[in-house]
Design a protein around this motif. Structure first.
Motif, PDB file in Angstrom:
ATOM      1  N   VAL A   1      23.441  21.821  56.679  1.00  0.00           N
ATOM      2  CA  VAL A   1      22.779  22.139  55.406  1.00  0.00           C
ATOM      3  C   VAL A   1      21.305  22.428  55.683  1.00  0.00           C
ATOM      4  O   VAL A   1      20.610  21.621  56.313  1.00  0.00           O
ATOM      5  N   LEU A   2      20.840  23.579  55.191  1.00  0.00           N
ATOM      6  CA  LEU A   2      19.481  24.024  55.471  1.00  0.00           C
ATOM      7  C   LEU A   2      18.609  23.949  54.225  1.00  0.00           C
ATOM      8  O   LEU A   2      19.077  24.148  53.102  1.00  0.00           O
ATOM      9  N   SER A   3      17.324  23.689  54.428  1.00  0.00           N
ATOM     10  CA  SER A   3      16.320  23.816  53.391  1.00  0.00           C
ATOM     11  C   SER A   3      15.611  25.140  53.617  1.00  0.00           C
ATOM     12  O   SER A   3      16.071  25.984  54.382  1.00  0.00           O
ATOM     13  N   GLY A   4      14.472  25.360  52.951  1.00  0.00           N
ATOM     14  CA  GLY A   4      13.774  26.631  53.092  1.00  0.00           C
ATOM     15  C   GLY A   4      12.489  26.512  53.879  1.00  0.00           C
ATOM     16  O   GLY A   4      12.316  25.616  54.708  1.00  0.00           O
ATOM     17  N   GLY A   5      11.577  27.431  53.608  1.00  0.00           N
ATOM     18  CA  GLY A   5      10.272  27.399  54.247  1.00  0.00           C
ATOM     19  C   GLY A   5      10.308  27.760  55.719  1.00  0.00           C
ATOM     20  O   GLY A   5      11.055  28.641  56.162  1.00  0.00           O
ATOM     21  N   SER A   6       9.506  27.024  56.514  1.00  0.00           N
ATOM     22  CA  SER A   6       9.364  27.322  57.942  1.00  0.00           C
ATOM     23  C   SER A   6      10.506  26.764  58.776  1.00  0.00           C
ATOM     24  O   SER A   6      10.508  26.932  59.998  1.00  0.00           O
ATOM     25  N   LEU A   7      11.454  26.108  58.124  1.00  0.00           N
ATOM     26  CA  LEU A   7      12.543  25.480  58.869  1.00  0.00           C
ATOM     27  C   LEU A   7      13.381  26.501  59.619  1.00  0.00           C
ATOM     28  O   LEU A   7      13.824  26.242  60.745  1.00  0.00           O
ATOM     29  N   PHE A   8      13.614  27.678  59.032  1.00  0.00           N
ATOM     30  CA  PHE A   8      14.462  28.679  59.682  1.00  0.00           C
ATOM     31  C   PHE A   8      13.870  29.113  61.025  1.00  0.00           C
ATOM     32  O   PHE A   8      14.585  29.229  62.023  1.00  0.00           O
ATOM     33  N   LYS A   9      12.566  29.323  61.041  1.00  0.00           N
ATOM     34  CA  LYS A   9      11.911  29.716  62.294  1.00  0.00           C
ATOM     35  C   LYS A   9      11.994  28.602  63.318  1.00  0.00           C
ATOM     36  O   LYS A   9      12.171  28.847  64.519  1.00  0.00           O
ATOM     37  N   ALA A  10      11.866  27.350  62.849  1.00  0.00           N
ATOM     38  CA  ALA A  10      11.943  26.221  63.777  1.00  0.00           C
ATOM     39  C   ALA A  10      13.304  26.142  64.452  1.00  0.00           C
ATOM     40  O   ALA A  10      13.422  25.625  65.565  1.00  0.00           O
ATOM     41  N   LEU A  11      14.342  26.644  63.781  1.00  0.00           N
ATOM     42  CA  LEU A  11      15.700  26.593  64.339  1.00  0.00           C
ATOM     43  C   LEU A  11      16.024  27.786  65.241  1.00  0.00           C
ATOM     44  O   LEU A  11      17.142  27.883  65.752  1.00  0.00           O
ATOM     45  N   SER A  12      15.078  28.666  65.456  1.00  0.00           N
ATOM     46  CA  SER A  12      15.354  29.854  66.264  1.00  0.00           C
ATOM     47  C   SER A  12      15.824  29.550  67.683  1.00  0.00           C
ATOM     48  O   SER A  12      16.546  30.373  68.275  1.00  0.00           O
ATOM     49  N   PRO A  13      15.478  28.391  68.296  1.00  0.00           N
ATOM     50  CA  PRO A  13      16.038  28.094  69.622  1.00  0.00           C
ATOM     51  C   PRO A  13      17.565  27.989  69.636  1.00  0.00           C
ATOM     52  O   PRO A  13      18.172  28.004  70.720  1.00  0.00           O
ATOM     53  N   LEU A  14      18.202  27.878  68.464  1.00  0.00           N
ATOM     54  CA  LEU A  14      19.662  27.863  68.429  1.00  0.00           C
ATOM     55  C   LEU A  14      20.251  29.217  68.812  1.00  0.00           C
ATOM     56  O   LEU A  14      21.405  29.291  69.263  1.00  0.00           O
TER      57      LEU A  14
END
Length: 396
Positions: free
Chosen positions: A175-188
């Protein structure tokens, strides 16, 4: 009974005779009533005393220091007569109770203050709508040297949870939230060993806007992350477009309800149990779209809630309820950058009133909570003192 009290009945007072009983400290000096005194309605004082004594049970012949001596039938202490001492309790002038204006029960406006309807402590009261869950030793705070290091740590966190869930039941829910979180997950992206075909991705909150809107969390996640990994499109659960916000919340809860328990298990309370929920931290301490002191934060009867008047735009959103968030196996709370330093310190080190800082109410009922911080967001913390019972919990 004081001289002024006797005066109400037309009774005169004389000086206390020499040799009278010792005066009790703090009480007015006793006085003796002159002989043959009567009230202004012609009733003898003795009769009046007896009448009131019969009503109040206050007539007695017991010597009591500090109580006014009353001469009955014209006798006096100096003539050796028996002195009756009477504790006189007058009838109330307010048979329906003391008026509310007595005792300065006026508000600054001059209006009479409302009369309390309290039945006593713990009886018939309205409980506070926010509450702290029971304290559990199931959280940890991780500090990384940079935002990039936070991203790597998040990727490892998700990777391990994915492997465990797929091994257990053949599916993984994120489950994802918004904001800068998506960029933080880019190592996936491109991380080896991920069975993305078994992933199911949800949004802990979403704006009630079309998927093409720049305000859409789905759009942000898709552009930065989801379009670059091999998760089946039908296993990414987005808000249904073009619905009134209440219907959008109900429809999203329906998406969760339709999933098999092999994908989304339930706990003993019937709540869905997600494998990992990742949350951001707002500058006011909000998580998801659960804002300080708003009614959604206290809701316990729904999985997904509508938000019609968000304090930050856009005003219409849907959000997971707090019980649904706290039912997750693992919750990661992510805060990076100097701009988050103050709110991180407040949430982790200052106990607020329930509801004032929603992030403090994120306490998994059976799972674990992990904070992911970088050096900048953690700069105001005093972690070296956290083990000291003298210093924590802090209250300043």
């Amino acid at each position: 009974m004081t001289a002024s009290a006797f005066a109400r009945f037309g009774v005169s007072c004389a000086a206390q005779p020499r040799g009278a009983g010792r005066q009790t400290p703090g009480l007015a000096k006793p006085r003796q009533v002159g002989r043959g005194a009567t009230s202004n309605n012609g009733t003898a004082l003795a009769d009046l005393a007896q009448e009131n004594g019969a009503v109040n049970g206050a007539v007695n012949g017991v010597q009591n220091e500090g109580v006014a001596q009353i001469a009955v039938n014209g006798s006096s202490a100096e003539k050796g007569a028996t002195i009756s001492r009477i504790n006189y309790i007058p009838r109330s002038r307010w048979p329906k109770g003391i008026p509310p204006v007595m005792g300065a029960h006026l508000m600054p406006s001059g209006e009479v203050a409302p009369v309390s309807t309290s039945k006593g402590a713990g009886l018939g009261g309205i409980p506070h709508k926010f509450f702290y869950p029971d304290e559990k030793d199931n959280y940890s705070v991780l500090q990384f040297g940079s935002p990039a290091a936070v991203g790597s740590g998040l990727a490892s966190y998700v990777q391990e949870a994915s492997a465990a869930a797929i091994k257990e039941r053949g599916a993984f829910t994120l489950v994802l939230s918004g904001g800068s979180l998506f960029k933080a997950l880019s190592p996936l992206i491109g991380l080896p060993g991920l069975d993305l075909s078994k992933w199911h991705v949800f949004f802990v909150d979403e704006r009630n806007v079309p998927h093409s809107s720049p305000d859409s969390n789905f759009k942000g996640a898709n552009e930065v992350l989801l379009s670059k990994v091999a998760i089946p499109r039908e296993q990414i659960y987005a808000i249904k477009e073009h619905l009134p916000v209440k219907e959008a919340a109900t429809e999203y809860a329906g998406q969760l309800l339709r999933l098999e328990e092999t994908v989304l298990p339930r706990n003993a309370e019937g709540l869905p149990v997600f494998d990992v929920i990742l949350l951001g931290l707002g500058p006011d301490g909000h998580v998801a779209s659960l804002f300080p002191n708003r009614s959604q934060l206290a809701a316990t009867d729904a999985w997904v809630l509508p938000v019609e008047n968000s304090p930050k735009p856009p005003p219409e959103r849907i959000t997971f309820s707090l019980p649904l968030i706290n039912s997750a196996k693992q919750i990661g709370l992510v805060a990076m950058g100097e701009g988050k330093a103050e709110i991180v310190q407040r949430v982790l080190e200052v106990q607020s009133l329930p509801g004032a800082l929603p992030a403090q109410l994120v306490r998994p009922t059976a799972g674990s909570l992990t904070w992911f911080l970088d050096v900048a967001s953690a700069q105001n913390l005093s972690m070296h003192k956290w083990e000291s019972s003298k210093d924590f919990p802090r209250s300043t």
